[in-house]
Motif scaffolding. Structure first.
Motif, PDB file in Angstrom:
ATOM      1  N   GLU A 168       0.821  -1.212   0.000  1.00  0.00           N
ATOM      2  CA  GLU A 168       0.000   0.000   0.000  1.00  0.00           C
ATOM      3  C   GLU A 168       0.859   1.269   0.000  1.00  0.00           C
ATOM      4  O   GLU A 168       0.358   2.362  -0.275  1.00  0.00           O
ATOM      5  CB  GLU A 168      -0.919   0.015   1.221  1.00  0.00           C
ATOM      6  CG  GLU A 168      -1.927  -1.129   1.250  1.00  0.00           C
ATOM      7  CD  GLU A 168      -2.792  -1.107   2.496  1.00  0.00           C
ATOM      8  OE1 GLU A 168      -2.729  -0.101   3.246  1.00  0.00           O
ATOM      9  OE2 GLU A 168      -3.528  -2.086   2.722  1.00  0.00           O
ATOM     10  N   LEU A 169       2.143   1.109   0.317  1.00  0.00           N
ATOM     11  CA  LEU A 169       3.031   2.262   0.432  1.00  0.00           C
ATOM     12  C   LEU A 169       3.865   2.488  -0.829  1.00  0.00           C
ATOM     13  O   LEU A 169       4.688   3.401  -0.875  1.00  0.00           O
ATOM     14  CB  LEU A 169       3.961   2.076   1.642  1.00  0.00           C
ATOM     15  CG  LEU A 169       3.267   1.869   2.994  1.00  0.00           C
ATOM     16  CD1 LEU A 169       4.292   1.502   4.054  1.00  0.00           C
ATOM     17  CD2 LEU A 169       2.497   3.124   3.407  1.00  0.00           C
ATOM     18  N   GLU A 170       3.669   1.649  -1.852  1.00  0.00           N
ATOM     19  CA  GLU A 170       4.465   1.729  -3.075  1.00  0.00           C
ATOM     20  C   GLU A 170       4.445   3.133  -3.681  1.00  0.00           C
ATOM     21  O   GLU A 170       5.433   3.590  -4.266  1.00  0.00           O
ATOM     22  CB  GLU A 170       3.946   0.720  -4.101  1.00  0.00           C
ATOM     23  CG  GLU A 170       4.185  -0.735  -3.740  1.00  0.00           C
ATOM     24  CD  GLU A 170       5.614  -1.165  -4.003  1.00  0.00           C
ATOM     25  OE1 GLU A 170       6.264  -0.557  -4.879  1.00  0.00           O
ATOM     26  OE2 GLU A 170       6.083  -2.094  -3.334  1.00  0.00           O
ATOM     27  N   GLN A 171       3.315   3.838  -3.550  1.00  0.00           N
ATOM     28  CA  GLN A 171       3.166   5.162  -4.162  1.00  0.00           C
ATOM     29  C   GLN A 171       4.129   6.188  -3.571  1.00  0.00           C
ATOM     30  O   GLN A 171       4.325   7.268  -4.138  1.00  0.00           O
ATOM     31  CB  GLN A 171       1.728   5.650  -3.976  1.00  0.00           C
ATOM     32  CG  GLN A 171       1.300   5.749  -2.525  1.00  0.00           C
ATOM     33  CD  GLN A 171      -0.166   6.071  -2.355  1.00  0.00           C
ATOM     34  OE1 GLN A 171      -0.638   7.096  -2.863  1.00  0.00           O
ATOM     35  NE2 GLN A 171      -0.900   5.208  -1.672  1.00  0.00           N
ATOM     36  N   TYR A 172       4.743   5.843  -2.415  1.00  0.00           N
ATOM     37  CA  TYR A 172       5.638   6.790  -1.745  1.00  0.00           C
ATOM     38  C   TYR A 172       7.114   6.436  -1.912  1.00  0.00           C
ATOM     39  O   TYR A 172       7.961   6.984  -1.223  1.00  0.00           O
ATOM     40  CB  TYR A 172       5.303   6.853  -0.255  1.00  0.00           C
ATOM     41  CG  TYR A 172       3.857   7.164   0.034  1.00  0.00           C
ATOM     42  CD1 TYR A 172       3.292   8.386  -0.333  1.00  0.00           C
ATOM     43  CD2 TYR A 172       3.034   6.228   0.667  1.00  0.00           C
ATOM     44  CE1 TYR A 172       1.957   8.671  -0.080  1.00  0.00           C
ATOM     45  CE2 TYR A 172       1.706   6.500   0.927  1.00  0.00           C
ATOM     46  CZ  TYR A 172       1.171   7.722   0.555  1.00  0.00           C
ATOM     47  OH  TYR A 172      -0.140   8.001   0.803  1.00  0.00           O
ATOM     48  N   LYS A 176      10.978  10.593   0.959  1.00  0.00           N
ATOM     49  CA  LYS A 176      11.707  10.246   2.168  1.00  0.00           C
ATOM     50  C   LYS A 176      10.687   9.725   3.182  1.00  0.00           C
ATOM     51  O   LYS A 176       9.720  10.432   3.493  1.00  0.00           O
ATOM     52  CB  LYS A 176      12.426  11.467   2.743  1.00  0.00           C
ATOM     53  CG  LYS A 176      13.530  12.008   1.867  1.00  0.00           C
ATOM     54  CD  LYS A 176      14.120  13.279   2.460  1.00  0.00           C
ATOM     55  CE  LYS A 176      15.204  13.834   1.543  1.00  0.00           C
ATOM     56  NZ  LYS A 176      15.730  15.140   2.037  1.00  0.00           N
ATOM     57  N   ILE A 177      10.862   8.505   3.645  1.00  0.00           N
ATOM     58  CA  ILE A 177       9.910   7.894   4.574  1.00  0.00           C
ATOM     59  C   ILE A 177      10.441   8.037   5.986  1.00  0.00           C
ATOM     60  O   ILE A 177      11.486   7.485   6.335  1.00  0.00           O
ATOM     61  CB  ILE A 177       9.693   6.399   4.256  1.00  0.00           C
ATOM     62  CG1 ILE A 177       9.371   6.191   2.764  1.00  0.00           C
ATOM     63  CG2 ILE A 177       8.581   5.838   5.142  1.00  0.00           C
ATOM     64  CD1 ILE A 177       8.080   6.803   2.313  1.00  0.00           C
ATOM     65  N   LEU A 178       9.723   8.797   6.826  1.00  0.00           N
ATOM     66  CA  LEU A 178      10.091   8.973   8.231  1.00  0.00           C
ATOM     67  C   LEU A 178       9.181   8.090   9.075  1.00  0.00           C
ATOM     68  O   LEU A 178       7.990   8.378   9.228  1.00  0.00           O
ATOM     69  CB  LEU A 178       9.934  10.440   8.662  1.00  0.00           C
ATOM     70  CG  LEU A 178      11.130  11.378   8.455  1.00  0.00           C
ATOM     71  CD1 LEU A 178      11.539  11.408   6.997  1.00  0.00           C
ATOM     72  CD2 LEU A 178      10.802  12.773   8.949  1.00  0.00           C
ATOM     73  N   THR A 179       9.708   6.990   9.579  1.00  0.00           N
ATOM     74  CA  THR A 179       8.906   6.082  10.399  1.00  0.00           C
ATOM     75  C   THR A 179       9.011   6.471  11.868  1.00  0.00           C
ATOM     76  O   THR A 179      10.021   7.019  12.313  1.00  0.00           O
ATOM     77  CB  THR A 179       9.357   4.622  10.229  1.00  0.00           C
ATOM     78  OG1 THR A 179      10.693   4.476  10.746  1.00  0.00           O
ATOM     79  CG2 THR A 179       9.335   4.211   8.767  1.00  0.00           C
ATOM     80  N   TYR A 180       7.948   6.161  12.603  1.00  0.00           N
ATOM     81  CA  TYR A 180       7.992   6.391  14.056  1.00  0.00           C
ATOM     82  C   TYR A 180       7.102   5.387  14.774  1.00  0.00           C
ATOM     83  O   TYR A 180       6.166   4.814  14.200  1.00  0.00           O
ATOM     84  CB  TYR A 180       7.593   7.822  14.402  1.00  0.00           C
ATOM     85  CG  TYR A 180       6.097   8.113  14.291  1.00  0.00           C
ATOM     86  CD1 TYR A 180       5.239   7.902  15.373  1.00  0.00           C
ATOM     87  CD2 TYR A 180       5.554   8.602  13.111  1.00  0.00           C
ATOM     88  CE1 TYR A 180       3.882   8.168  15.265  1.00  0.00           C
ATOM     89  CE2 TYR A 180       4.202   8.875  12.998  1.00  0.00           C
ATOM     90  CZ  TYR A 180       3.364   8.654  14.086  1.00  0.00           C
ATOM     91  OH  TYR A 180       2.017   8.913  13.981  1.00  0.00           O
ATOM     92  N   CYS A 181       7.408   5.162  16.050  1.00  0.00           N
ATOM     93  CA  CYS A 181       6.591   4.324  16.929  1.00  0.00           C
ATOM     94  C   CYS A 181       6.773   4.851  18.352  1.00  0.00           C
ATOM     95  O   CYS A 181       7.289   5.949  18.541  1.00  0.00           O
ATOM     96  CB  CYS A 181       6.977   2.849  16.823  1.00  0.00           C
ATOM     97  SG  CYS A 181       8.695   2.498  17.226  1.00  0.00           S
ATOM     98  N   LEU A 195      13.404  -1.081   3.438  1.00  0.00           N
ATOM     99  CA  LEU A 195      14.631  -1.108   2.650  1.00  0.00           C
ATOM    100  C   LEU A 195      14.731  -2.402   1.842  1.00  0.00           C
ATOM    101  O   LEU A 195      15.123  -2.397   0.670  1.00  0.00           O
ATOM    102  CB  LEU A 195      15.847  -0.960   3.565  1.00  0.00           C
ATOM    103  CG  LEU A 195      16.037   0.427   4.198  1.00  0.00           C
ATOM    104  CD1 LEU A 195      17.061   0.370   5.315  1.00  0.00           C
ATOM    105  CD2 LEU A 195      16.461   1.446   3.140  1.00  0.00           C
ATOM    106  N   LYS A 196      14.351  -3.506   2.469  1.00  0.00           N
ATOM    107  CA  LYS A 196      14.382  -4.807   1.798  1.00  0.00           C
ATOM    108  C   LYS A 196      13.449  -4.831   0.590  1.00  0.00           C
ATOM    109  O   LYS A 196      13.722  -5.501  -0.413  1.00  0.00           O
ATOM    110  CB  LYS A 196      13.988  -5.903   2.795  1.00  0.00           C
ATOM    111  CG  LYS A 196      14.023  -7.325   2.241  1.00  0.00           C
ATOM    112  CD  LYS A 196      13.723  -8.319   3.358  1.00  0.00           C
ATOM    113  CE  LYS A 196      13.730  -9.745   2.822  1.00  0.00           C
ATOM    114  NZ  LYS A 196      12.606  -9.996   1.912  1.00  0.00           N
ATOM    115  N   GLU A 197      12.344  -4.076   0.666  1.00  0.00           N
ATOM    116  CA  GLU A 197      11.356  -4.045  -0.415  1.00  0.00           C
ATOM    117  C   GLU A 197      11.633  -2.956  -1.447  1.00  0.00           C
ATOM    118  O   GLU A 197      10.777  -2.653  -2.279  1.00  0.00           O
ATOM    119  CB  GLU A 197       9.955  -3.858   0.179  1.00  0.00           C
ATOM    120  CG  GLU A 197       9.471  -5.037   1.011  1.00  0.00           C
ATOM    121  CD  GLU A 197       9.392  -6.326   0.198  1.00  0.00           C
ATOM    122  OE1 GLU A 197       8.965  -6.244  -0.980  1.00  0.00           O
ATOM    123  OE2 GLU A 197       9.766  -7.392   0.719  1.00  0.00           O
ATOM    124  N   GLY A 198      12.800  -2.354  -1.374  1.00  0.00           N
ATOM    125  CA  GLY A 198      13.197  -1.424  -2.423  1.00  0.00           C
ATOM    126  C   GLY A 198      13.013   0.050  -2.129  1.00  0.00           C
ATOM    127  O   GLY A 198      13.305   0.899  -2.984  1.00  0.00           O
TER     128      GLY A 198
END
Length: 330
Positions: A168-172, A176-181, A195-198
């Motif tokens: 679902e995130l392929e469009q991005y 720059k993807i900033l992840t947080y938890c 990163l593994k998914e490209g």
């Protein structure tokens, strides 16, 4: 100056542990000897825990962890609290300290590859840039009560579902993807999976929401942060605080999260005080009509006791947003 009687520590460390099951048993003895309470997961890949005790006991615990040598990179998030954040002490061995949902968890190793770690001040500086996407990798019950402004959230009940959502995130992919938890631990695996998914430009908020609140004032974090202890949620935003969650029953704005008084449901949901008393702490009229419901005292917190296996409950869990009892976040 008022000094809190207790502290709560939130932490994790990816570091290989030989004989991890034996280590878990010995680690439990250490915690019990210090009169600590909390929940720790031990796996071959490392430690993940939240514990609570006196400041002296917490310091002794941190000293012991660092003295081990394998966990020198552990970063403890320390909160002063007025009462202990747990009832008992649990330290258990699990296959992973965060369930990745992968058939072979060894496909990713946070010690070898993760997203670029951003300190809170750097995350704050980057998050509003045009080529940036902020990604919340937490579960529904967590981001429903609080999340970063403009963050993308995923419809997942547990982090093990994250790999299924990457498509679902392929469009991005060009962003720059900033992840947080909450504390950083889920991002270690989420960023590695991306990163593994490209995905090429992947970052993570080092120390998570909790550290961001302490070092960047929590700016633009809307609502409250869900935590995996008796506090349920904590405030993190001292700059522009807000409430984003609403009562499940009447829709009024509220940040109060409780467990359904029907133990066979046990849904974790937001409910205002008025509905809490009217519904006797239940999430629905169906649950209100069930026999042997727990007595609602206004808090919606109940000491966990073993419940009989119930197939209706197992089916219901698939459609409800509440945390598994074994989940821990650091």
């Amino acid at each position: 100056m008022h000094m809190s009687q207790y502290q709560t520590l939130l932490y994790y460390c990816y570091s290989p542990i030989e004989n991890a099951e034996q280590f878990a048993a010995e680690h439990l003895e250490l915690c019990q000897s210090l009169n600590l309470v909390g929940r720790i997961i031990v796996a071959d890949e490392g430690l993940n825990g939240t514990i609570s005790g006196t400041p002296e006991a917490c310091k002794a615990y941190m000293d012991a962890v660092y003295a081990d040598g394998r966990f020198n990179k552990t970063e403890f998030k320390i909160d002063d609290v007025e009462e202990l954040s747990f009832i008992k002490m649990h330290c258990r061995y699990k296959p992973e300290i965060v369930h990745s949902g992968l058939r072979d968890p060894k496909e990713i190793d946070p010690n070898k590859q993760t997203g670029i770690h951003l300190e809170p001040k750097d995350f704050l500086a980057m998050k509003d840039q045009e080529d940036v996407v902020i990604l919340d990798v937490r579960s529904n019950y967590e981001h429903n009560v609080g999340r970063f402004k403009n963050a993308i959230t995923l419809d997942i009940e547990n982090f093990r579902e994250f790999p299924e959502k990457i498509k679902e995130l392929e469009q991005y992919k060009d962003k720059k993807i900033l992840t947080y938890c909450t504390g950083g631990i889920k991002c270690e695996k989420a960023s590695a999976l991306l990163l593994k998914e490209g995905f090429e430009d992947v970052y993570q908020l080092h120390g998570g929401i909790i550290k961001y609140g302490k070092e960047a004032g929590g700016e633009d974090f809307e609502g409250q942060c869900y935590v995996f202890d008796n506090r349920v949620t904590v405030d993190v935003n001292a700059v522009n605080p807000s409430i984003v969650s609403t009562c499940k029953n009447c829709g009024v704005t509220t940040s109060k999260m409780i467990n359904c008084a029907n133990a066979l449901c046990n849904e974790h949901f937001t409910q205002c005080d008025a509905c809490g008393w009217e519904m006797k702490g239940c999430c629905s009229t169906d649950c209100m009509e069930q026999p042997n419901n727990r007595e609602y005292d206004g808090t919606g917190y109940y000491v966990k006791v073993p419940q009989p296996v119930n197939q209706d409950k197992i089916s219901k869990r698939k459609h409800k947003n509440f945390p598994p009892k074994t989940e821990v976040e650091a």
